[in-house]
Design a protein around this motif. Structure first.
Motif, PDB file in Angstrom:
ATOM      1  N   PHE A 157       0.819  -1.208   0.000  1.00 30.27           N
ATOM      2  CA  PHE A 157       0.000   0.000   0.000  1.00 30.27           C
ATOM      3  C   PHE A 157       0.858   1.265   0.000  1.00 30.27           C
ATOM      4  O   PHE A 157       0.838   2.067   0.929  1.00 30.27           O
ATOM      5  CB  PHE A 157      -0.941   0.018   1.217  1.00 30.27           C
ATOM      6  CG  PHE A 157      -1.801  -1.208   1.348  1.00 30.27           C
ATOM      7  CD1 PHE A 157      -2.759  -1.510   0.392  1.00 30.27           C
ATOM      8  CD2 PHE A 157      -1.643  -2.056   2.421  1.00 30.27           C
ATOM      9  CE1 PHE A 157      -3.557  -2.646   0.514  1.00 30.27           C
ATOM     10  CE2 PHE A 157      -2.424  -3.187   2.555  1.00 30.27           C
ATOM     11  CZ  PHE A 157      -3.383  -3.484   1.601  1.00 30.27           C
ATOM     12  N   GLU A 201       6.678  -1.646  -3.914  1.00 33.32           N
ATOM     13  CA  GLU A 201       5.418  -2.032  -3.276  1.00 33.32           C
ATOM     14  C   GLU A 201       5.284  -3.549  -3.213  1.00 33.32           C
ATOM     15  O   GLU A 201       5.521  -4.258  -4.205  1.00 33.32           O
ATOM     16  CB  GLU A 201       4.227  -1.431  -4.019  1.00 33.32           C
ATOM     17  CG  GLU A 201       2.908  -1.682  -3.309  1.00 33.32           C
ATOM     18  CD  GLU A 201       1.839  -0.686  -3.705  1.00 33.32           C
ATOM     19  OE1 GLU A 201       0.656  -1.022  -3.544  1.00 33.32           O
ATOM     20  OE2 GLU A 201       2.172   0.424  -4.166  1.00 33.32           O
ATOM     21  N   SER A 250       2.819   9.176   2.779  1.00 28.44           N
ATOM     22  CA  SER A 250       2.659   7.807   2.311  1.00 28.44           C
ATOM     23  C   SER A 250       3.935   7.026   2.598  1.00 28.44           C
ATOM     24  O   SER A 250       4.978   7.599   2.935  1.00 28.44           O
ATOM     25  CB  SER A 250       2.381   7.791   0.804  1.00 28.44           C
ATOM     26  OG  SER A 250       3.539   8.214   0.090  1.00 28.44           O
ATOM     27  N   ALA A 308      -4.792  -0.529   4.411  1.00 26.03           N
ATOM     28  CA  ALA A 308      -5.709  -0.661   3.278  1.00 26.03           C
ATOM     29  C   ALA A 308      -6.766   0.438   3.318  1.00 26.03           C
ATOM     30  O   ALA A 308      -7.182   0.964   2.272  1.00 26.03           O
ATOM     31  CB  ALA A 308      -6.372  -2.041   3.304  1.00 26.03           C
ATOM     32  N   VAL A 351      -5.303   4.143   2.096  1.00 23.97           N
ATOM     33  CA  VAL A 351      -4.775   4.387   0.748  1.00 23.97           C
ATOM     34  C   VAL A 351      -5.443   5.613   0.135  1.00 23.97           C
ATOM     35  O   VAL A 351      -6.670   5.717   0.072  1.00 23.97           O
ATOM     36  CB  VAL A 351      -4.988   3.160  -0.157  1.00 23.97           C
ATOM     37  CG1 VAL A 351      -4.656   3.504  -1.613  1.00 23.97           C
ATOM     38  CG2 VAL A 351      -4.120   2.002   0.307  1.00 23.97           C
ATOM     39  N   GLN A 390       0.135  -8.051  -0.199  1.00 26.06           N
ATOM     40  CA  GLN A 390      -0.155  -8.276   1.220  1.00 26.06           C
ATOM     41  C   GLN A 390       0.556  -9.526   1.737  1.00 26.06           C
ATOM     42  O   GLN A 390       1.076  -9.539   2.862  1.00 26.06           O
ATOM     43  CB  GLN A 390      -1.661  -8.387   1.443  1.00 26.06           C
ATOM     44  CG  GLN A 390      -2.396  -7.076   1.208  1.00 26.06           C
ATOM     45  CD  GLN A 390      -3.827  -7.130   1.684  1.00 26.06           C
ATOM     46  OE1 GLN A 390      -4.120  -7.506   2.815  1.00 26.06           O
ATOM     47  NE2 GLN A 390      -4.749  -6.761   0.796  1.00 26.06           N
ATOM     48  N   ASP A 446       0.618   4.060  -1.262  1.00 26.43           N
ATOM     49  CA  ASP A 446      -0.042   5.359  -1.122  1.00 26.43           C
ATOM     50  C   ASP A 446      -0.878   5.446   0.147  1.00 26.43           C
ATOM     51  O   ASP A 446      -1.667   6.378   0.305  1.00 26.43           O
ATOM     52  CB  ASP A 446      -0.916   5.651  -2.351  1.00 26.43           C
ATOM     53  CG  ASP A 446      -1.258   7.139  -2.466  1.00 26.43           C
ATOM     54  OD1 ASP A 446      -0.422   7.968  -2.053  1.00 26.43           O
ATOM     55  OD2 ASP A 446      -2.364   7.469  -2.936  1.00 26.43           O
ATOM     56  N   ALA A 447      -0.734   4.494   1.067  1.00 35.28           N
ATOM     57  CA  ALA A 447      -1.403   4.608   2.364  1.00 35.28           C
ATOM     58  C   ALA A 447      -0.734   5.711   3.162  1.00 35.28           C
ATOM     59  O   ALA A 447       0.494   5.741   3.294  1.00 35.28           O
ATOM     60  CB  ALA A 447      -1.336   3.290   3.115  1.00 35.28           C
TER      61      ALA A 447
END
Length: 276
Positions: free
Chosen positions: A149, A209, A189, A237, A240, A212, A151-152
């Motif tokens: 993730f 990246e 992020s 999750a 994001v 999971q 861009d979380a």
């Protein structure tokens, strides 16, 4: 006497320094006193012994008591401890029963309240900046930071800010009965964190990246407990593409929060690449 549990941890070390600078007597608990490497003037003892003679206030972290927190809290109350400042989590505000971090810290807060002592519950929000240390080996060896993730977004908190709020709660009555919630100063992020590490160290870091499943394996190898791994995956999750809410630390410290860039500057050598 102030007792610090988890005294060699990310928050415990700077907290010990804060209290020494304030001229307070400190007893520091750690699993291995011989390797504690704490400043002169600190009384170092084994966590397993839990020496409470003369202790009036305690900084409490759950990680110091993997067998459970109820029994040590009861011992503290019986020994005459008047105040417990606990490192909790803003996850207590999430009532999802699958969020084991929240469940564990709600239990901790309840146990302390029921003990009938003065209390303060520190609820850092946005994650610890120190989680980036999990990248240290791969950055030194390959110049790569791996995480799911990308861009979380979170607002990582410098451990020195947590320690400073804890010190105020231990040294004054300002935060008795309060649960201060505070974050780092900026929404970042995972990819941002990797970039900032590269900028501060002067050695560019590439972000990669993970899926999971790949992240699970990375975090298991880093020693993250399974329940914390699953809680992280669910949390990130949900984050994001969403800016993380900033909860200023200024009301508690009278100054802005330390940035992630400052945290990296404080740990630069940890990320320096291996050279032949």
């Amino acid at each position: 006497m102030i007792l610090i549990t988890g005294a060699t941890g990310h928050v415990g070390r700077p907290l010990v320094n804060e209290l020494l600078e304030a001229g307070r007597q400190v007893r520091a608990l750690t699993r291995d006193p011989a390797r504690a490497d704490l400043p002169a003037g600190v009384e170092v003892a084994a966590t397993a012994d839990l020496p409470l003679s003369g202790v009036t206030s305690v900084f409490f972290v759950t990680a110091a008591f993997p067998q459970g927190t109820a029994e040590p809290i009861a011992r503290m109350k019986a020994a005459g401890v008047r105040r417990i400042v606990a490192l909790s989590s803003y996850s207590v505000l999430d009532d999802d029963p699958k969020n084991m971090i929240g469940v564990k810290h709600r239990d901790l807060e309840r146990q302390i309240e029921e003990a009938g002592v003065e209390w303060t519950f520190l609820r850092p929000a946005g994650g610890f900046a120190a989680t980036a240390l999990e990248w240290a080996g791969q950055i030194r060896a390959e110049g790569v930071a791996r995480a799911p993730f990308g861009d979380a977004r979170t607002a990582p908190v410098h451990e020195r800010d947590i320690a400073a709020v804890a010190a105020r709660a231990l040294l004054t009555d300002d935060l008795v009965g309060a649960a201060p919630l505070f974050s780092g100063p900026e929404s970042l992020s995972y990819a941002d964190r990797a970039r900032i590490i590269g900028e501060v160290t002067g050695e560019p870091v590439r972000f990669a990246e993970l899926t999971q499943d790949e992240a699970r394996q990375e975090w298991f190898r880093a020693g993250v407990p399974p329940h914390a791994v699953e809680a992280r995956l669910r949390m990130f999750a949900r984050l994001v593409g969403r800016p993380h809410e900033i909860s200023p630390v200024d009301p508690f410290l009278g100054r802005p929060a330390l940035s992630f860039a400052q945290w990296v500057a404080d740990h630069t050598n940890t990320f320096r690449k291996v050279t032949s």
